[in-house]
Design an enzyme around this catalytic site. Structure first.
Site, PDB file in Angstrom:
ATOM      1  N   ASN A  26       0.843  -1.196   0.000  1.00 17.03           N
ATOM      2  CA  ASN A  26       0.000   0.000   0.000  1.00 17.03           C
ATOM      3  C   ASN A  26       0.876   1.243   0.000  1.00 17.03           C
ATOM      4  O   ASN A  26       1.999   1.210   0.501  1.00 17.03           O
ATOM      5  CB  ASN A  26      -0.859   0.001   1.278  1.00 17.03           C
ATOM      6  CG  ASN A  26      -1.739   1.243   1.403  1.00 17.03           C
ATOM      7  OD1 ASN A  26      -2.421   1.637   0.455  1.00 17.03           O
ATOM      8  ND2 ASN A  26      -1.729   1.877   2.574  1.00 17.03           N
ATOM      9  N   HIS A  80       0.918   5.147   1.442  1.00 10.90           N
ATOM     10  CA  HIS A  80       0.234   6.006   2.421  1.00 10.90           C
ATOM     11  C   HIS A  80       0.914   7.376   2.432  1.00 10.90           C
ATOM     12  O   HIS A  80       2.146   7.457   2.440  1.00 10.90           O
ATOM     13  CB  HIS A  80       0.304   5.364   3.812  1.00 10.90           C
ATOM     14  CG  HIS A  80      -0.382   6.193   4.854  1.00 10.90           C
ATOM     15  ND1 HIS A  80      -1.761   6.254   4.964  1.00 10.90           N
ATOM     16  CD2 HIS A  80       0.112   7.034   5.792  1.00 10.90           C
ATOM     17  CE1 HIS A  80      -2.078   7.081   5.935  1.00 10.90           C
ATOM     18  NE2 HIS A  80      -0.966   7.576   6.448  1.00 10.90           N
ATOM     19  N   SER A 109       4.950   6.709   2.323  1.00  9.91           N
ATOM     20  CA  SER A 109       5.525   5.403   2.661  1.00  9.91           C
ATOM     21  C   SER A 109       4.841   4.336   1.828  1.00  9.91           C
ATOM     22  O   SER A 109       3.625   4.382   1.618  1.00  9.91           O
ATOM     23  CB  SER A 109       5.282   5.070   4.140  1.00  9.91           C
ATOM     24  OG  SER A 109       5.713   6.113   4.992  1.00  9.91           O
ATOM     25  N   ASP A 123      -2.436   0.942   8.223  1.00  8.54           N
ATOM     26  CA  ASP A 123      -1.209   1.681   7.890  1.00  8.54           C
ATOM     27  C   ASP A 123      -0.036   1.292   8.795  1.00  8.54           C
ATOM     28  O   ASP A 123       0.868   2.097   9.037  1.00  8.54           O
ATOM     29  CB  ASP A 123      -1.448   3.207   7.944  1.00  8.54           C
ATOM     30  CG  ASP A 123      -2.560   3.636   6.997  1.00  8.54           C
ATOM     31  OD1 ASP A 123      -2.643   3.079   5.891  1.00  8.54           O
ATOM     32  OD2 ASP A 123      -3.358   4.522   7.367  1.00  8.54           O
TER      33      ASP A 123
HETATM   34  C1  GAR Z   1      -2.774   9.179  -2.451  1.00  7.65           C
HETATM   35  O1  GAR Z   1      -2.226  10.333  -1.863  1.00  7.65           O
HETATM   36  C2  GAR Z   1      -2.550   7.977  -1.563  1.00  7.65           C
HETATM   37  O2  GAR Z   1      -1.326   7.992  -0.897  1.00  7.65           O
HETATM   38  C3  GAR Z   1      -3.703   8.113  -0.599  1.00  7.65           C
HETATM   39  O3  GAR Z   1      -4.791   8.523  -1.369  1.00  7.65           O
HETATM   40  C4  GAR Z   1      -4.298   9.260  -2.497  1.00  7.65           C
HETATM   41  C5  GAR Z   1      -4.856   8.619  -3.737  1.00  7.65           C
HETATM   42  O4  GAR Z   1      -4.544   9.386  -4.867  1.00  7.65           O
HETATM   43  N1  GAR Z   1      -3.963   6.894   0.100  1.00  7.65           N
HETATM   44  C6  GAR Z   1      -4.411   6.829   1.344  1.00  7.65           C
HETATM   45  O5  GAR Z   1      -4.661   7.810   2.012  1.00  7.65           O
HETATM   46  C7  GAR Z   1      -4.594   5.414   1.877  1.00  7.65           C
HETATM   47  N2  GAR Z   1      -4.594   5.426   3.299  1.00  7.65           N
HETATM   48  P1  GAR Z   1      -4.605   8.739  -6.304  1.00  7.65           P
HETATM   49  O6  GAR Z   1      -5.979   8.102  -6.463  1.00  7.65           O
HETATM   50  O7  GAR Z   1      -4.416   9.901  -7.246  1.00  7.65           O
HETATM   51  O8  GAR Z   1      -3.497   7.736  -6.407  1.00  7.65           O
END
Ligand code: GAR
Length: 215
Positions: A106, A108, A135, A144
């Site tokens: 994943n 984060h 991360s 997480d």
């Molecule tokens: C990203 O910033 C990712 O790290 C976060 O959501 C966003 C998705 O953007 N993920 C989380 O918060 C998971 N806990 P994206 O759809 O443009 O990749």
């Protein structure tokens, strides 16, 4: 290595993985993309890259396990070896984690273990940290909380707001996730006793300071 990607939204991290996989000699191939939300922008990125993309809407299922069983069925039908969560905004159950143990990673948007959960950029600003970032980690039963494969840091700058900081972190995400996927796909990442060991050459002289050091 055959990779499946789970998304919930715009899919910019998915796009960075698709672009990496399209480069010569990249050791992984994305074989399927699944969104739990209909109309997620990331589905278009997948289709534009010629990758199978489908929606499995969690709202169509009676409970988390039934939804996850359908997701696992679709991933296994596509022959997925490694599962990448890329902005997948559903907490996964312990059973799902066990099923994909050691095969699910994943990204984060924080320097874990700081700021697990939501609103990481606002919380980083509130805490007054000078470095923030992202991360990539294996997924375990703690939200997480799994073993960390890689991290990228960005400075927090005077005048930053959550949106500006998020944009700076996102740029780092788009470099970190493909780099970590490459390490995993090349077999350079080993998970032992809840920690990651990486067999790769890094330049130990590289350091990041924020604010920069004066000579
Ligand atoms: C990203 O910033 C990712 O790290 C976060 O959501 C966003 C998705 O953007 N993920 C989380 O918060 C998971 N806990 P994206 O759809 O443009 O990749």
């Amino acid at each position: 290595m055959k990779v499946g990607v789970l998304i919930s939204g715009r899919g910019s991290n998915l796009k960075s993985l698709l672009d990496a996989c399209a480069t010569p000699d990249f050791p992984a191939q994305i074989v399927t993309v699944i969104s739990n939300r209909p109309g997620a922008g990331g589905l278009d990125h997948a289709r534009a890259a010629g990758v199978a993309a489908e929606t499995i809407d969690h709202k169509d299922f009676n409970g988390r396990e039934a939804f996850e069983a359908e997701v696992t069925k679709a991933l296994e039908a596509a022959g997925v070896d490694l599962l990448c969560l890329a902005g997948f905004m559903r907490v996964v159950s312990a059973g799902f984690v066990r099923h994909w143990q050691g095969r699910m990673i994943n990204i984060h948007p924080s320097l874990l273990p700081l700021f697990p959960g939501l609103d990481t950029h606002a919380r980083a600003l509130e805490a007054g940290v000078r470095l923030h970032g992202c991360s990539v980690h294996y997924v375990n039963e703690e939200v997480d909380g799994g073993p960390i494969i890689g991290q990228a840091a960005v400075p927090v700058l005077p005048g930053d707001d959550p949106a500006g900081l998020a944009a700076r972190v996102l740029t780092a995400e788009h470099r970190l996730y493909p780099a970590c996927l490459r390490l995993v796909a090349e077999g350079k990442v080993r998970c032992r006793d809840g920690r990651v060991a990486i067999s790769a050459d890094f330049d130990p002289s590289e350091r990041l300071f924020s604010p920069p050091l004066e000579d």
